[in-house]
Design a protein around this motif. Structure first.
Motif, PDB file in Angstrom:
ATOM      1  N   ALA A 178      -6.275 -15.399 -19.514  1.00  0.00           N
ATOM      2  CA  ALA A 178      -6.262 -15.138 -18.061  1.00  0.00           C
ATOM      3  C   ALA A 178      -6.692 -16.394 -17.286  1.00  0.00           C
ATOM      4  O   ALA A 178      -7.782 -16.462 -16.705  1.00  0.00           O
ATOM      5  N   ILE A 179      -5.802 -17.374 -17.254  1.00  0.00           N
ATOM      6  CA  ILE A 179      -6.130 -18.668 -16.621  1.00  0.00           C
ATOM      7  C   ILE A 179      -6.252 -18.491 -15.091  1.00  0.00           C
ATOM      8  O   ILE A 179      -5.347 -17.965 -14.444  1.00  0.00           O
ATOM      9  N   ASP A 180      -7.401 -18.927 -14.555  1.00  0.00           N
ATOM     10  CA  ASP A 180      -7.634 -18.836 -13.103  1.00  0.00           C
ATOM     11  C   ASP A 180      -7.148 -20.085 -12.386  1.00  0.00           C
ATOM     12  O   ASP A 180      -6.644 -19.996 -11.259  1.00  0.00           O
ATOM     13  N   ILE A 181      -7.368 -21.236 -13.020  1.00  0.00           N
ATOM     14  CA  ILE A 181      -7.027 -22.513 -12.365  1.00  0.00           C
ATOM     15  C   ILE A 181      -6.254 -23.375 -13.359  1.00  0.00           C
ATOM     16  O   ILE A 181      -6.700 -23.563 -14.493  1.00  0.00           O
ATOM     17  N   MET A 209      -0.475 -15.659 -13.702  1.00  0.00           N
ATOM     18  CA  MET A 209      -1.262 -15.644 -12.454  1.00  0.00           C
ATOM     19  C   MET A 209      -0.666 -14.633 -11.477  1.00  0.00           C
ATOM     20  O   MET A 209      -1.386 -13.868 -10.835  1.00  0.00           O
ATOM     21  N   VAL A 210       0.656 -14.639 -11.380  1.00  0.00           N
ATOM     22  CA  VAL A 210       1.328 -13.704 -10.454  1.00  0.00           C
ATOM     23  C   VAL A 210       1.066 -12.260 -10.913  1.00  0.00           C
ATOM     24  O   VAL A 210       0.705 -11.391 -10.110  1.00  0.00           O
ATOM     25  N   GLY A 221      -2.400 -11.301 -10.140  1.00  0.00           N
ATOM     26  CA  GLY A 221      -2.716 -11.323  -8.700  1.00  0.00           C
ATOM     27  C   GLY A 221      -3.821 -12.304  -8.361  1.00  0.00           C
ATOM     28  O   GLY A 221      -4.559 -12.087  -7.398  1.00  0.00           O
ATOM     29  N   SER A 222      -3.926 -13.392  -9.110  1.00  0.00           N
ATOM     30  CA  SER A 222      -4.877 -14.436  -8.731  1.00  0.00           C
ATOM     31  C   SER A 222      -4.583 -15.723  -9.501  1.00  0.00           C
ATOM     32  O   SER A 222      -4.099 -15.668 -10.641  1.00  0.00           O
ATOM     33  N   GLY A 223      -4.883 -16.835  -8.870  1.00  0.00           N
ATOM     34  CA  GLY A 223      -4.675 -18.113  -9.551  1.00  0.00           C
ATOM     35  C   GLY A 223      -4.568 -19.254  -8.570  1.00  0.00           C
ATOM     36  O   GLY A 223      -4.412 -19.058  -7.360  1.00  0.00           O
ATOM     37  N   HIS A 224      -4.700 -20.472  -9.111  1.00  0.00           N
ATOM     38  CA  HIS A 224      -4.627 -21.678  -8.277  1.00  0.00           C
ATOM     39  C   HIS A 224      -4.024 -22.793  -9.136  1.00  0.00           C
ATOM     40  O   HIS A 224      -4.517 -23.063 -10.230  1.00  0.00           O
ATOM     41  N   GLY A 270       3.272 -14.766  -0.334  1.00  0.00           N
ATOM     42  CA  GLY A 270       3.272 -13.305  -0.525  1.00  0.00           C
ATOM     43  C   GLY A 270       2.455 -12.894  -1.736  1.00  0.00           C
ATOM     44  O   GLY A 270       2.198 -11.711  -1.943  1.00  0.00           O
ATOM     45  N   THR A 271       2.030 -13.886  -2.525  1.00  0.00           N
ATOM     46  CA  THR A 271       1.093 -13.619  -3.627  1.00  0.00           C
ATOM     47  C   THR A 271      -0.228 -14.306  -3.260  1.00  0.00           C
ATOM     48  O   THR A 271      -0.246 -15.191  -2.396  1.00  0.00           O
ATOM     49  N   PRO A 272      -1.316 -13.973  -3.946  1.00  0.00           N
ATOM     50  CA  PRO A 272      -2.577 -14.666  -3.643  1.00  0.00           C
ATOM     51  C   PRO A 272      -2.735 -15.977  -4.412  1.00  0.00           C
ATOM     52  O   PRO A 272      -3.816 -16.563  -4.391  1.00  0.00           O
ATOM     53  N   VAL A 273      -1.696 -16.426  -5.070  1.00  0.00           N
ATOM     54  CA  VAL A 273      -1.801 -17.643  -5.889  1.00  0.00           C
ATOM     55  C   VAL A 273      -1.675 -18.884  -4.998  1.00  0.00           C
ATOM     56  O   VAL A 273      -0.736 -18.998  -4.210  1.00  0.00           O
ATOM     57  N   ARG A 274      -2.642 -19.800  -5.141  1.00  0.00           N
ATOM     58  CA  ARG A 274      -2.694 -20.973  -4.264  1.00  0.00           C
ATOM     59  C   ARG A 274      -2.132 -22.218  -4.960  1.00  0.00           C
ATOM     60  O   ARG A 274      -2.148 -22.307  -6.188  1.00  0.00           O
TER      61      ARG A 274
END
Ligand code: NDP
Ligand code: 8X3
Length: 258
Positions: free
Chosen positions: A84-87, A131-132, A135-138, A177-181
């Motif tokens: 579950a890679i965040d960054i 990430m998509v 629902g989180s990631g950068h 539209g996703t929270p991924v930055r």
């Protein structure tokens, strides 16, 4: 609470320079570090330093980002606890030579484009779907002042960094539209192994690049990366352009004569 406590950060090209400094900056904030490069012999000592510096955990593996199948399989086969890679820090990259286009070496061009453009795409393609789905990631990618302004002899490297800008902007549009930055970090000259690699181990020529001026250090860039990934979740830093006080752009330097 540290800023990145327990977050999984995947840094490519972590065996030296900006990647290694980013691992240190993230370690100090309690991250879990997933580190990859080809020179894995460097990772034993680095892992122990990072754990001492505060990393919650470190997992390292060998990766050549130019090999699409290897990239897909390495990400797919990550241990469950590391999936579950965040960054993602798309840092692996290099320049080769400083030749005029009409005199350039095809091998150098292939190496730069395969690493800086295709490698970045392969890693992004392997990591971002997760990430998509979660629902989180950068995603942070290394651009450069070279991607903004071309300099003589640098056409192909500069072209690869201009491509990074386009990919970074396109990825941000695709993820709307996703929270991924999505962020591009664009430094000017940074004193790392970059010039030694560019000039294939010619230390004297590499040292001349930084002569008479104060360049950025890898830690300065890592600091910008850490800043970008620790903004509130609704804030997307699109690009950070940073140079040393002795550089105005790709062509203009304040170089003191020896
Ligand atoms: P370094 O040479 O110190 O580090 C480059 C890193 O990329 C190394 O860890 C290297 O690891 C890794 N790398 C290169 N090719 C591959 C590959 N095929 N597969 C996996 N990893 C690879 O240079 P920097 O730290 O300066 O460069 C990092 C990034 O920053 C690059 O994208 C560069 O273009 C960019 N940049 C650098 C600037 C500078 O002036 N130094 C300025 C602006 C941007 P290994 O060889 O072990 O695989
Ligand atoms: C590295 C900076 O100016 O040496 O991207 O190309 S420069």
């Amino acid at each position: 609470m540290q800023k990145l406590t327990g977050k999984i950060a995947f840094v490519t090209g972590a065996s030296s320079g900006i990647g290694e400094a980013t691992a240190h900056a993230f370690a100090a904030e309690g991250a879990r570090l997933l580190l990859a490069a080809r020179r894995t012999d460097r990772f034993a000592e680095l892992t122990s330093k990072l754990k001492k510096a505060g990393a919650q955990d470190v997992h390292t593996f060998s990766l050549d980002v130019r090999d699409a199948a290897q990239v897909a399989s390495a990400v797919d086969k990550l241990p469950e606890a590391w999936k579950a890679i965040d960054i993602l820090v798309n840092n692996a990259g290099l320049s080769r030579g400083l030749d005029k286009v009409y005199e350039g070496k095809l091998q150098d061009w292939d190496e730069m484009i395969d690493t800086n453009v295709k490698g970045l795409l392969y890693v992004t393609r392997a990591v971002v779907p997760g990430m998509v789905a979660r629902g989180s990631g950068h995603i942070v990618s290394m651009g450069s002042t070279a991607g903004e302004m071309t300099y003589p002899g640098g056409a192909v490297y500069c072209g690869s960094k201009a491509a990074e800008h386009a990919i970074n902007d396109g990825l941000r549009q695709d993820l709307l539209g996703t929270p991924v930055r999505v962020t591009s970090i664009d430094p000017g000259m940074v004193e790392t192994e970059f010039s030694k690699v560019r000039f294939r181990g010619d230390k004297e020529r590499a040292a001349k690049v930084y002569q008479g001026l104060t360049p950025l250090q890898a830690a300065d860039v890592a600091d910008a990366i850490l800043w970008a990934v620790t903004r509130p979740p609704h804030v997307n830093i699109a690009r950070v352009l940073l140079t040393s006080i002795d550089q105005a752009n790709s062509l203009l330097f304040n170089r003191k004569q020896a």
